[in-house]
Each structure stands twice: as C-alpha cells, then as structure tokens.
Design a protein around this motif. Structure first.
Motif, short mmCIF file in Angstrom:
data_model
loop_
_atom_site.label_atom_id
_atom_site.label_comp_id
_atom_site.label_asym_id
_atom_site.label_seq_id
_atom_site.Cartn_x
_atom_site.Cartn_y
_atom_site.Cartn_z
N LEU A 175 -65.63 3.75 -30.32
CA LEU A 175 -64.52 3.14 -30.07
C LEU A 175 -63.12 3.27 -30.55
N ILE A 176 -63.22 4.11 -31.63
CA ILE A 176 -62.08 4.74 -31.92
C ILE A 176 -61.52 5.79 -30.93
N ASP A 177 -62.41 6.66 -30.11
CA ASP A 177 -62.05 7.30 -29.21
C ASP A 177 -61.82 6.46 -27.96
N ALA A 178 -62.47 5.63 -27.74
CA ALA A 178 -62.01 4.68 -26.43
C ALA A 178 -60.79 4.41 -26.45
N THR B 197 -61.29 -5.89 -30.51
CA THR B 197 -60.10 -6.51 -30.60
C THR B 197 -59.45 -6.17 -31.84
N ALA B 198 -60.16 -5.94 -32.78
CA ALA B 198 -59.66 -5.53 -34.18
C ALA B 198 -58.84 -4.31 -34.19
N LEU B 199 -59.49 -3.47 -33.34
CA LEU B 199 -58.73 -2.18 -33.13
C LEU B 199 -57.47 -1.95 -32.29
N PHE B 200 -57.60 -2.95 -31.60
CA PHE B 200 -56.23 -3.31 -30.78
C PHE B 200 -55.25 -3.79 -31.90
N LYS B 201 -55.55 -4.50 -32.77
CA LYS B 201 -54.52 -4.99 -33.82
C LYS B 201 -54.37 -6.45 -33.36
N ILE B 202 -55.32 -7.24 -32.48
CA ILE B 202 -54.99 -8.48 -32.09
C ILE B 202 -55.64 -9.53 -33.11
N PRO B 203 -55.16 -10.59 -33.65
CA PRO B 203 -55.65 -11.56 -34.37
C PRO B 203 -56.86 -12.43 -33.66
N LEU C 298 -59.84 -1.41 -41.82
CA LEU C 298 -60.86 -1.20 -40.89
C LEU C 298 -61.02 0.01 -40.29
N GLU C 299 -59.93 0.39 -39.55
CA GLU C 299 -59.84 1.53 -38.91
C GLU C 299 -60.08 2.76 -39.85
N GLN C 300 -59.72 2.87 -41.20
CA GLN C 300 -59.86 3.73 -41.97
C GLN C 300 -61.33 3.91 -42.57
N LYS C 301 -61.91 2.82 -42.46
CA LYS C 301 -63.27 2.88 -43.02
C LYS C 301 -64.36 3.45 -41.91
N LEU C 302 -64.01 3.16 -40.60
CA LEU C 302 -64.60 3.71 -39.50
C LEU C 302 -64.56 5.24 -39.04
N GLY D 72 -63.75 11.28 -32.40
CA GLY D 72 -64.62 12.51 -32.19
C GLY D 72 -66.20 12.06 -32.18
N ALA D 73 -66.47 11.01 -32.28
CA ALA D 73 -67.76 10.37 -32.08
C ALA D 73 -68.69 11.11 -30.99
#
Length: 369
Positions: free
Chosen positions: A162-165, A269-275, A347-351, A355-356
């Motif tokens: 999802l980081i890539d997507a 939703t979290a990766l888009f930074k949406i509460p 969260l993003e840092q932990k993931l 390049g997955a």
C-alpha cells in the motif's frame, strides 16, 4: 516463464496487479494466468475467474455455498494442471489458497505466498501446514516476520504494497473531481462500508444515521467495484449522500474524515492521513465464532501495527448510532486530529519504504533462475 496467481478480493486484485507489472519487467516474455479482478487483467494477466464470483463472507454463507466453493477448488486444480506454471503465487485469501497449496506442493509446483494468511491472529496451527506446502513466504507487516521466526520458518519481509500504491497515486484536481460528481464546497466525509453485500448492508445502515445530523459536511459513499449501484441505492433510500463507485483513493485523498469498515481500508485511510472511526459488525453467530478463535487486542491494521489504540474501534454491539456520533465528534476535534496525524506518520515509518511489489517479484524470478 509461466506464472499462476490466485487472489480473492479487491485488495488482492490491487496488489496482484502491481506484482504482475513487476514480474513483466523482470520477465518480458512472461505468461500470467490469474484469479483476481479488473486490475490484474489490465496489468496483463489472463483472468480465469473474477473475485466477485466467489466473494463469500462469514461462516453461514460459506456453509450455504460449500458446493460452489468445492467446485471452484476442483476447477482451479484442473486449470493449474493444464497451464503447468513455473511458479504458483498465492495472495492472502487463505481459505481457498491453502487448500490449493496442499494439493500443489506434493504435485511438484513451486509455491509462493505473497501476503501471509493471518495465522498470527487466529488458528496458528496453520503454520505447520504453511511450512509444509509453501516454498517461499513474503510478508508485508513487520510483526509477522517476528511471529514466523518463533516457529523457525524463515520468511521475506518486503514492506507493505500500500505504501507503493498510495505513493504512486497521482494527485487529483479537487475541483474537477467535485464537479464530475456534483459535489459542493463542504468538507467531505468518506463512508467505506466494505466490499461484500452482507457487510455493506450491516455497516451502511448505521453509518447513514449521521448525514442528517451534520449538514455542514457532505457524505460520500466509496462504492466497491464488485457491487452494482442499484444495490447501494436500495440501502440509501432518500438519505442525503452521494455514491461514487470504484474511486476510493480519489475520495480519500480529498476527505476530511472517514467511517471505515475494518480491513485493508483502515490502513489505506491512515496512509492518506485521514482521521477515521473503524467499524465492524457481523452476524451474531459469525461474531461469536470469530471471538473464540481470534486472539488479538485490536481488529484494525492501524492499531495492530502500532500496537496501540491509535484509532477508535466500534465492534459489534458497540457499533451503534449513538457511539458512532460520539466518536465522529471526537475525530472532528482539532487536538485529536493533530494526534492522529502524528501517529499516522509513525505508522508509515514502521511499515517501511516503497518497493514491496518489486522486491517480491525480484525474489520470485530469482528463485526460478
């Protein structure tokens, strides 16, 4: 080389499509046959059966459709034999894929599993089966690698696709998008009720209690690609909401907050930074069974990865109009929103990095050389 890929839902279709693209970069002459959806087909896979044809959810529905499911399994085995792939690749969807893997490995097929079954959440005894029938496992959550390590099963941690997507998702023109779907200037609240009919019905009925209470916002339903508009309209009735099918990322990218059914969408939703408020409600029987076999503190991927209650989870009997309103008010609070944004960055840092899909494709093609 010939690749046979099996995915079972919308998220698997997304990740499978990106994997196909990377496999074709490594192996331009690759022939790829797949079970998935429109995205995998568009990426160059020869689609066998669409995931929406076997979107069964919950213990009762699986029992009711058992003969159909067994028919799919028999057909899949025969199709694999006829295609004779160099690599057989499973994407999540453990109920179906592990049954195929148990047949495939003894029959000499090289087996790869991209996105591990959630054995860390329930029925950990399946690890014994996985070790016996899966040659290569690629995991996308950091704690899952540690989980498998306790079972002396080496796996590849490739990061989350999802980081890539989301990193590759093009920035949209807000105004153009709003004009296309007759949206006004009010902030958007995204409603993500899931992808299967049973969950959509249960989730949406409660979510739709909010729009009339918050006229300063416009509520937009992110319609699943596997469902017809008429199905949603039968639930919406005369509620003041807008249905936009198959445009979830566009909706999230311009939303102010979201109500999200537990699953991959909570992480998106979290990766888009949406509460967000995370919601889930199943049938009483399915929930009772799930509660007995699932041993987790949280149900949302956001909280599981962080090992903290970052986002509020309203589960089963807690998912009521009153509780939903209370938690929705909470994520509108400026201080809470700031806290969520900071947690989302952690969260993003932990993931991990991007390049997955590429890492997984590289490992698969290398194993075939």
């Amino acid at each position: 080389m010939k690749y046979y890929i099996i995915a079972g839902e919308a998220s698997g279709d997304l990740h499978g499509s990106n994997l196909i693209k990377e496999l074709k970069k490594n192996d331009p002459s690759a022939t790829i046959r797949c079970w998935g959806g429109d995205l995998m087909e568009a990426a160059g896979g020869d689609l066998v059966i669409h995931y929406k044809e076997r979107a069964f959810m919950g213990f009762l529905e699986i029992i009711k459709n058992l003969l159909k499911i067994l028919g799919f399994i028999k057909f899949c085995k025969n199709d694999i034999k006829n295609f004779n792939p160099d690599a057989l690749i499973f994407i999540d969807n453990s109920g179906f894929n592990l049954r195929i893997a148990k047949w495939a490995k003894p029959n000499g097929y090289q087996t790869h599993y991209y996105i591990s079954p959630q054995v860390w959440a329930s029925r950990s005894g399946r690890v014994k089966t996985i070790k016996a029938v899966v040659d290569h496992m690629y995991v996308i959550l950091p704690f899952v690698k540690d989980f498998y390590k306790t079972y002396n099963y080496p796996v590849h941690y490739v990061g989350h696709p999802l980081i890539d997507a989301i990193a590759n998702f093009p920035k949209i023109d807000d105004q153009k998008f709003k004009t296309e779907f007759s949206l006004d200037k009010r902030p958007i609240i995204a409603l993500l009720p899931g992808s299967r009919k049973q969950e959509i019905t249960k989730m949406l009925e409660t979510m739709l209690t909010l729009p009339e209470l918050y006229p300063k916002f416009q509520f937009v339903i992110a319609g699943a690609p596997s469902q017809d508009n008429s199905f949603y309209q039968s639930i919406i009735g005369n509620k003041k909401v807008i249905l936009i099918p198959n445009r979830t990322y566009e909706i999230l990218s311009i939303s102010y907050a979201a109500l999200v059914t537990s699953g991959t969408a909570t992480l998106e939703t979290a990766l888009f930074k949406i509460p967000q408020v995370v919601c889930y409600k199943g049938s009483p029987l399915s929930y009772a069974i799930a509660k007995r076999i699932i041993k987790l503190k949280y149900i949302s991927l956001v909280n599981l990865v962080m090992d903290l209650p970052v986002v509020k989870e309203l589960i089963q009997n807690e998912f009521t109009p009153e509780n939903l309103k209370k938690e929705f008010d909470f994520i509108l609070n400026p201080d809470q929103r700031t806290s969520l944004f900071l947690s989302y960055y952690d969260l993003e840092q932990k993931l991990g990095s991007t390049g997955a899909s590429k890492k997984t494709a590289d490992l698969i093609t290398k194993s075939l050389q």
